[in-house]
Enzyme design. Structure first.
Site, PDB file in Angstrom:
ATOM      1  N   LYS A  34      13.559  15.244  12.304  1.00  0.00           N
ATOM      2  CA  LYS A  34      14.565  14.647  13.355  1.00  0.00           C
ATOM      3  C   LYS A  34      16.182  14.650  12.571  1.00  0.00           C
ATOM      4  O   LYS A  34      17.272  14.929  12.924  1.00  0.00           O
ATOM      5  CB  LYS A  34      14.390  12.896  12.659  1.00  0.00           C
ATOM      6  CG  LYS A  34      13.590  12.255  12.976  1.00  0.00           C
ATOM      7  CD  LYS A  34      13.495  10.635  12.826  1.00  0.00           C
ATOM      8  CE  LYS A  34      12.741  10.132  11.607  1.00  0.00           C
ATOM      9  NZ  LYS A  34      11.360  11.015  11.389  1.00  0.00           N
ATOM     10  N   THR A  35      15.965  15.050  10.661  1.00  0.00           N
ATOM     11  CA  THR A  35      17.156  15.666  10.355  1.00  0.00           C
ATOM     12  C   THR A  35      17.518  16.701  10.536  1.00  0.00           C
ATOM     13  O   THR A  35      19.116  17.181  10.246  1.00  0.00           O
ATOM     14  CB  THR A  35      17.297  15.103   8.714  1.00  0.00           C
ATOM     15  OG1 THR A  35      17.338  13.865   8.361  1.00  0.00           O
ATOM     16  CG2 THR A  35      18.822  15.021   8.007  1.00  0.00           C
TER      17      THR A  35
ATOM     18  N   ASP B 159      21.939   9.411  11.157  1.00  0.00           N
ATOM     19  CA  ASP B 159      20.449   9.747  10.928  1.00  0.00           C
ATOM     20  C   ASP B 159      20.274   8.730  10.624  1.00  0.00           C
ATOM     21  O   ASP B 159      20.931   7.217  10.003  1.00  0.00           O
ATOM     22  CB  ASP B 159      20.991  11.090  10.183  1.00  0.00           C
ATOM     23  CG  ASP B 159      19.736  11.567   9.324  1.00  0.00           C
ATOM     24  OD1 ASP B 159      18.374  10.617   9.827  1.00  0.00           O
ATOM     25  OD2 ASP B 159      19.596  12.568   8.379  1.00  0.00           O
ATOM     26  N   GLU B 160      19.226   7.970   9.497  1.00  0.00           N
ATOM     27  CA  GLU B 160      18.750   7.299   9.790  1.00  0.00           C
ATOM     28  C   GLU B 160      19.217   5.362  10.074  1.00  0.00           C
ATOM     29  O   GLU B 160      19.401   5.234   9.526  1.00  0.00           O
ATOM     30  CB  GLU B 160      18.977   6.750   7.902  1.00  0.00           C
ATOM     31  CG  GLU B 160      18.344   7.721   7.147  1.00  0.00           C
ATOM     32  CD  GLU B 160      17.064   8.171   6.771  1.00  0.00           C
ATOM     33  OE1 GLU B 160      16.003   6.870   6.840  1.00  0.00           O
ATOM     34  OE2 GLU B 160      16.503   8.902   6.410  1.00  0.00           O
TER      35      GLU B 160
ATOM     36  N   GLN C 282      10.514   3.085   9.300  1.00  0.00           N
ATOM     37  CA  GLN C 282      11.040   3.211   7.920  1.00  0.00           C
ATOM     38  C   GLN C 282      12.249   2.930   7.121  1.00  0.00           C
ATOM     39  O   GLN C 282      13.168   3.059   6.442  1.00  0.00           O
ATOM     40  CB  GLN C 282      11.218   4.873   7.639  1.00  0.00           C
ATOM     41  CG  GLN C 282      10.185   6.133   7.694  1.00  0.00           C
ATOM     42  CD  GLN C 282      10.753   7.474   7.705  1.00  0.00           C
ATOM     43  OE1 GLN C 282      11.370   7.183   6.507  1.00  0.00           O
ATOM     44  NE2 GLN C 282      10.839   8.083   8.732  1.00  0.00           N
TER      45      GLN C 282
ATOM     46  N   ARG D  30       6.947  11.551   1.691  1.00  0.00           N
ATOM     47  CA  ARG D  30       8.089  12.003   0.947  1.00  0.00           C
ATOM     48  C   ARG D  30       6.999  12.953   0.222  1.00  0.00           C
ATOM     49  O   ARG D  30       7.675  14.342   0.320  1.00  0.00           O
ATOM     50  CB  ARG D  30       8.271  11.824  -0.052  1.00  0.00           C
ATOM     51  CG  ARG D  30       9.165  10.733   0.163  1.00  0.00           C
ATOM     52  CD  ARG D  30      10.261  10.282   1.300  1.00  0.00           C
ATOM     53  NE  ARG D  30      10.090  10.223   2.478  1.00  0.00           N
ATOM     54  CZ  ARG D  30      10.144  10.305   3.530  1.00  0.00           C
ATOM     55  NH1 ARG D  30      11.344  10.982   4.013  1.00  0.00           N
ATOM     56  NH2 ARG D  30       9.805  10.215   4.427  1.00  0.00           N
TER      57      ARG D  30
HETATM   58  P1  ATP Z   1      12.600  11.938   7.353  1.00  0.00           P
HETATM   59  O1  ATP Z   1      11.685  10.660   8.450  1.00  0.00           O
HETATM   60  O2  ATP Z   1      11.090  11.225   6.456  1.00  0.00           O
HETATM   61  O3  ATP Z   1      13.559  11.424   7.316  1.00  0.00           O
HETATM   62  P2  ATP Z   1      12.342  13.486   9.421  1.00  0.00           P
HETATM   63  O4  ATP Z   1      11.800  13.377  10.495  1.00  0.00           O
HETATM   64  O5  ATP Z   1      13.547  13.501   8.942  1.00  0.00           O
HETATM   65  O6  ATP Z   1      12.054  13.019   8.344  1.00  0.00           O
HETATM   66  P3  ATP Z   1      12.453  16.446   8.469  1.00  0.00           P
HETATM   67  O7  ATP Z   1      13.605  16.325   7.301  1.00  0.00           O
HETATM   68  O8  ATP Z   1      14.394  16.888   9.120  1.00  0.00           O
HETATM   69  O9  ATP Z   1      12.462  15.454   8.914  1.00  0.00           O
HETATM   70  O10 ATP Z   1      12.230  17.550   8.525  1.00  0.00           O
HETATM   71  C1  ATP Z   1      10.968  17.320   7.549  1.00  0.00           C
HETATM   72  C2  ATP Z   1      10.249  18.902   7.027  1.00  0.00           C
HETATM   73  O11 ATP Z   1       9.645  19.777   7.957  1.00  0.00           O
HETATM   74  C3  ATP Z   1      11.457  19.817   6.426  1.00  0.00           C
HETATM   75  O12 ATP Z   1      10.474  20.813   5.849  1.00  0.00           O
HETATM   76  C4  ATP Z   1      11.663  20.836   7.543  1.00  0.00           C
HETATM   77  O13 ATP Z   1      11.690  22.030   7.591  1.00  0.00           O
HETATM   78  C5  ATP Z   1       9.783  20.862   7.993  1.00  0.00           C
HETATM   79  N1  ATP Z   1      10.383  21.048  10.113  1.00  0.00           N
HETATM   80  C6  ATP Z   1      10.838  19.990  10.461  1.00  0.00           C
HETATM   81  N2  ATP Z   1      10.424  21.291  12.049  1.00  0.00           N
HETATM   82  C7  ATP Z   1      10.372  22.487  11.947  1.00  0.00           C
HETATM   83  C8  ATP Z   1      10.207  23.299  12.646  1.00  0.00           C
HETATM   84  N3  ATP Z   1       9.783  23.690  14.086  1.00  0.00           N
HETATM   85  N4  ATP Z   1       8.663  24.414  12.196  1.00  0.00           N
HETATM   86  C9  ATP Z   1       9.015  24.467  10.645  1.00  0.00           C
HETATM   87  N5  ATP Z   1       9.038  23.298   9.823  1.00  0.00           N
HETATM   88  C10 ATP Z   1       9.489  22.608  10.440  1.00  0.00           C
HETATM   89 MG    MG Z   2      15.547  12.557   8.276  1.00  0.00          MG
END
Ligand code: ATP
Ligand code: MG
Length: 738
Positions: A46-47, A227-228, A258, A599
């Site tokens: 997402k981020t 975000d969040e 979350q 995490r």
């Molecule tokens: P959270 O819910 O904990 O905030 P998030 O949904 O924001 O998580 P991110 O932090 O953006 O997730 O990404 C999680 C991990 O997955 C990061 O290390 C990111 O680099 C990796 N990632 C995301 N998309 C891909 C992809 N398509 N291929 C490989 N790695 C990816």
């Molecule tokens: Mg995030």
């Protein structure tokens, strides 16, 4: 404004290569326009998608970075987001609209001070200033309230968050507090200041009263990114809506599982209402988790599935290998810290970077045991969102009492505690004592004694001095821990902290942790020496270090290896949350557990102690229900039921002889936590029972849903009834006899 100068080719290349890495759903999300909500589980990108969306607006759609506002919740998350964006756009972004809600509001308010009744250069009061101000107001009002400044500030903060203006307070049991609120706002006006809560409410006021100013920002922010989003509260939501109604794109990402800031007014309903509030909006989902191993993900997904108030979502892992979640029982917190430190040293020896390891705690008081161990083992660490345990204000204050009792010449300690808690002995009294002590060439305490014998002084000073004397006399009869306990109660410090709301409770938890840490010491001197030594060991700044933080501040972050200590009933879920908010509180705690597990990229270790030391003595603790909600197939369990003696898989002992469970049969057997058919609610004393995770035991007695049992291999424990099964029935089922 001219298009900012940045190295287009490199940043475009970085952007394109990152975009190419995205899966089709992520790509669709990055390019989505209009009002969009991405509702997706942890680690689904997402981020990442949000930052790429920002870069895509700049690179593909000709939007200038200053026409985009990106909002998040914590300074740490904001730093992370800005860092990612700077890499994607290859330019410094300090001057752009990327920040926390409060930070962005301040920036807007600074442009229009007159419209909110302030002059240019207005200041923001910090907590100490706020406390001083409200203290003065309470005194001016006649001092007829027994409430502490922190308590009153807490109430005022709640009113501000609910947008209740001073004149609008109704039915509050103490009219003096309402009057203090009015005076407080008047004083802020006089001082040309705002407090932290005012930032949002004043900005709302600014927008609602000045359509032309609002229009300026509506025009400026063509795109808004959040975000969040699950943690947005009512005031933040209103603020966002003011700006978003006119914008070309509103891009929000969040995960309702979350949402962990309910206690600060966050309302997940805001997220669930998105489509109603922004007609024509799209809700997109991402289902592939790129962060964690399959077992970590499965453990987290099964855990969160126990929450009722959620929509539920699919979460697949993009990996197909990796370790199971480790669950480690330990005798007590000392052994827990020893265990975590050992694991860290082993991981380091195998090449793991310390900066890729985090310890995520439920409460900040838990850090003490780890800090002491890490200092002794020379494991560099840093704490996010707080300072090192022995440097926290309440710890220094309380140590002030211990130091003064131990050494009547410790003038610094005397100065530190003479008015903590408030005794009306402020700077004037202290100055008088100083002069008198100097005149007679004695310590401050002695000076104060002489002064009180020769002149009429405040009864509070007389009381304080007699208390110090009494504590000193008690020091020979009481153990250091019991003396500290006596000081905590009789000094009024405990009551003062209790009156300070949630933050005061956390401070009190820290002080209680300190008190119980004194247990092994035979004298105050020994204990103070120990603290002195700890304070001397410091890690070098900039050195690779382990991160210690609370689960609340870990949102959005990721690490290769995560330790989750203290998973015990009462600590996690925290008894206070259950007492105050019942099932709602329990579900929020479970979301916190979900945030914790997710995490980890590669390894997640949950630990719990069979015994937790408190200043009431050592209490037997039972493993958190959250551990029991994780399927056995995703975990490796190590139980250390005795001190220093590790008896792995102790449940394969007496009572199951002859039936050698293979590890796979065992895991499918235990993982069947969904099958409730053979669970039992009423237990008789003497009955043999099997605990889902911890094995065979005999019931001693039951009290409500808590059952006291005696494990075959260890002492007595209290467990939750719904996780106990009738052993005879179960073994028979397993052996195919029924
Ligand atoms: P959270 O819910 O904990 O905030 P998030 O949904 O924001 O998580 P991110 O932090 O953006 O997730 O990404 C999680 C991990 O997955 C990061 O290390 C990111 O680099 C990796 N990632 C995301 N998309 C891909 C992809 N398509 N291929 C490989 N790695 C990816
Ligand atoms: Mg995030």
């Amino acid at each position: 404004m001219d298009r900012p100068a940045f190295s287009c080719s490199t940043s475009l290349e970085i952007f394109q290569s990152q975009l190419a890495r995205m899966n089709p759903c992520q790509k669709q999300a990055v390019e989505a326009g209009g009002y969009v909500l991405i509702s997706a589980g942890a680690g689904t990108g997402k981020t990442g998608v949000l930052t790429l969306h920002f870069a895509s607006l700049v690179h593909h759609h000709g939007i200038r970075p200053d026409q985009i506002m990106a909002v998040t919740f914590t300074n740490k998350a904001c730093q992370e987001m800005r860092g990612r964006l700077e890499r994607l756009l290859a330019m410094p972004l300090k001057s752009f609209w990327i920040g926390t809600f409060h930070g962005l509001c301040l920036r807007i308010l600074k442009n229009h001070p007159e419209s909110i009744g302030r002059r240019p250069g207005f200041t923001i009061l910090d907590t100490k200033d706020q406390s001083r101000l409200i203290g003065k107001i309470l005194k001016d009002l006649g001092g007829k309230t027994h409430h502490s400044p922190s308590y009153v500030l807490n109430i005022i903060s709640q009113w501000k968050q609910q947008e209740v203006l001073p004149g609008q307070v109704k039915h509050f049991h103490d009219p003096l507090v309402a009057m203090a609120y009015t005076r407080y706002q008047e004083e802020l006006f006089e001082m040309n200041s705002l407090d932290f809560d005012d930032l949002l409410s004043s900005c709302l006021y600014l927008f609602s009263q000045n359509p032309e100013i609002l229009a300026l920002y509506q025009k400026q922010f063509r795109h808004i990114l959040v975000d969040e989003y699950q943690d947005i509260n009512a005031v933040q939501y209103k603020w966002l809506k003011f700006l978003a109604v006119q914008c070309e794109g509103l891009f929000c990402v969040g995960d309702e599982d979350q949402s962990i800031y309910g206690w600060r007014g966050a309302d997940v309903q805001n997220m669930l209402r998105f489509q109603q509030d922004f007609p024509g909006s799209a809700v997109l989902r991402l289902e592939d988790n790129y962060r964690s191993t399959p077992h970590i993900l499965s453990a987290a997904s099964h855990l969160i599935a126990h929450n009722q108030s959620r929509y539920g979502k699919v979460l697949r892992t993009a990996q197909n290998y990796g370790e199971k979640v480790h669950i480690q029982g330990l005798w007590d917190t000392q052994e827990e810290a020893l265990f975590v430190a050992d694991c860290i040293l082993k991981a380091k020896a195998q090449g793991r970077r310390l900066s890729e390891i985090a310890i995520l705690m439920r409460t900040s008081a838990q850090s003490r045991e780890f800090e002491e161990r890490f200092l002794v083992c020379r494991i560099p660490y840093h704490i996010i969102g707080n300072i090192n345990f022995y440097e926290r204000q309440e710890i220094r204050d309380f140590l002030g009492y211990i130091r003064l009792v131990h050494n009547d010449c410790d003038n610094l300690a005397f100065e530190r505690i003479i008015n903590v808690p408030k005794r009306g002995l402020g700077s004037m009294s202290l100055e008088k004592i100083h002069t008198y002590a100097k005149l007679h060439g004695v310590s401050l305490e002695e000076g104060a004694r002489l002064l009180s014998q020769e002149q009429k002084v405040s009864p509070q000073l007389v009381l304080f001095l007699s208390q110090v004397k009494k504590w000193r006399q008690q020091a020979s009869a009481l153990s250091p821990m019991n003396l500290a306990l006596e000081i905590l109660h009789s000094s009024g410090y405990q009551t003062a902290l209790e009156a300070q709301g949630i933050e005061g409770q956390a401070r009190l938890d820290n002080v209680k942790e300190l008190v119980q840490a004194m247990e092994p010491f035979h004298s105050l001197e020994e204990f103070l020496e120990h603290v002195g030594l700890l304070l001397e060991i410091r890690s070098n700044p900039g050195e690779e270090s382990v991160t210690l933080m609370t689960l609340h501040s870990a949102k959005g972050l990721e690490f290769d290896e995560v330790f989750l200590p203290g998973w015990e009933e009462n600590l996690f879920p925290h008894s206070r949350c259950l007492e105050e908010s019942g099932n709602k509180g329990l579900e929020e705690e479970r979301r916190l557990a979900y945030v914790g597990i997710t995490r980890a990229r590669q390894k997640s270790t949950i630990s719990f102690c069979w015994n937790r030391k408190t200043y009431h003595g050592t209490v037997s603790s039972s493993p958190s229900r959250f551990i029991q909600e994780i399927p056995g197939k995703d975990t490796i369990i190590h139980l250390s039921l005795d001190k220093k003696v590790k008896k792995e898989q102790a449940y394969l002992s007496k009572g199951t002889q002859g039936s050698q469970f293979s590890s796979s049969a065992k895991s499918s057997f235990y993982s069947n936590s969904g099958s409730e058919s053979n669970l039992q609610s009423g237990f008789q004393a003497g009955q043999r029972v099997r605990h889902e995770v911890f094995g065979l035991a005999t019931v001693i007695h039951q009290n409500g849903d808590q059952v006291k049992v005696r494990f075959d291999q260890s002492g007595e424990k209290i467990l939750i009834s719904r996780f106990l099964k009738n052993a005879v029935f179960l073994i028979a089922t397993f052996l195919g006899m029924i």
